[in-house]
Design an enzyme around this catalytic site. Sequence first.
Site, mmCIF file in Angstrom:
data_model
loop_
_atom_site.group_PDB
_atom_site.id
_atom_site.type_symbol
_atom_site.label_atom_id
_atom_site.label_comp_id
_atom_site.label_asym_id
_atom_site.label_seq_id
_atom_site.Cartn_x
_atom_site.Cartn_y
_atom_site.Cartn_z
ATOM 1 C CG HIS A 126 73.134 17.130 61.166
ATOM 2 N ND1 HIS A 126 73.234 18.190 62.045
ATOM 3 C CD2 HIS A 126 72.022 17.378 60.407
ATOM 4 C CE1 HIS A 126 72.233 19.033 61.837
ATOM 5 N NE2 HIS A 126 71.489 18.569 60.844
ATOM 6 C CB CYS A 187 78.175 18.974 66.227
ATOM 7 S SG CYS A 187 77.116 20.332 65.732
#
Length: 210
Positions: A126, A187
């Site tokens: 993440h 991301c």
Amino acid sequence: MNKQRIYSIVAILLFVVGGVLIGKPFYDGYQAEKKQTENVQAVQKMDYEKHETEFVDASKIDQPDLAEVANASLDKKQVIGRISIPSVSLELPVLKSSTEKNLLSGAATVKENQVMGKGNYALAGHNMSKKGVLFSDIASLKKGDKIYLYDNENEYEYAVTGVSEVTPDKWEVVEDHGKDEITLITCVSVKDNSKRYVVAGDLVGTKAKK
């Protein structure tokens, strides 16, 4: 109670609430970094599990917040190794398969039957848009920066060859390309799940772990 006193109480309450709202992200970030440090310390000298990875479609997992990362519990039975990137002070457990729970605690494998040092070893993590937390800093890596993987036996040294930005459907970045390499995926930000940063690196050495 006169109006002036009421205004004063309301002003104090607004100040307190505002302070809490402003301070909470910093507190959550601190707690997330603390939890990450604890996780790394817990796995540095442990015997890791076998490389039995499975495919999990991480694209369907919602982006967590810092509080979720800070409160996550590391499942040591999922730990198969450790990743270290000195240039960005990154130290994380490597966990088998990109499940929602595993991604809260470290870097997680992307494909089935991944083996460190062989083929394209792909890891997802993440981006919390918070320096020092999970994969938030990997987009700043430069060509030549070193990435180290550790299992029970060996240290695997990789050198970064490039950083790119792709859409989530570009699965070819994690496919094998006829060489031993590493791919890190995250991301582009905690608020943007539409694209991915991809860090690529080539294996440059393997040696027995000290």
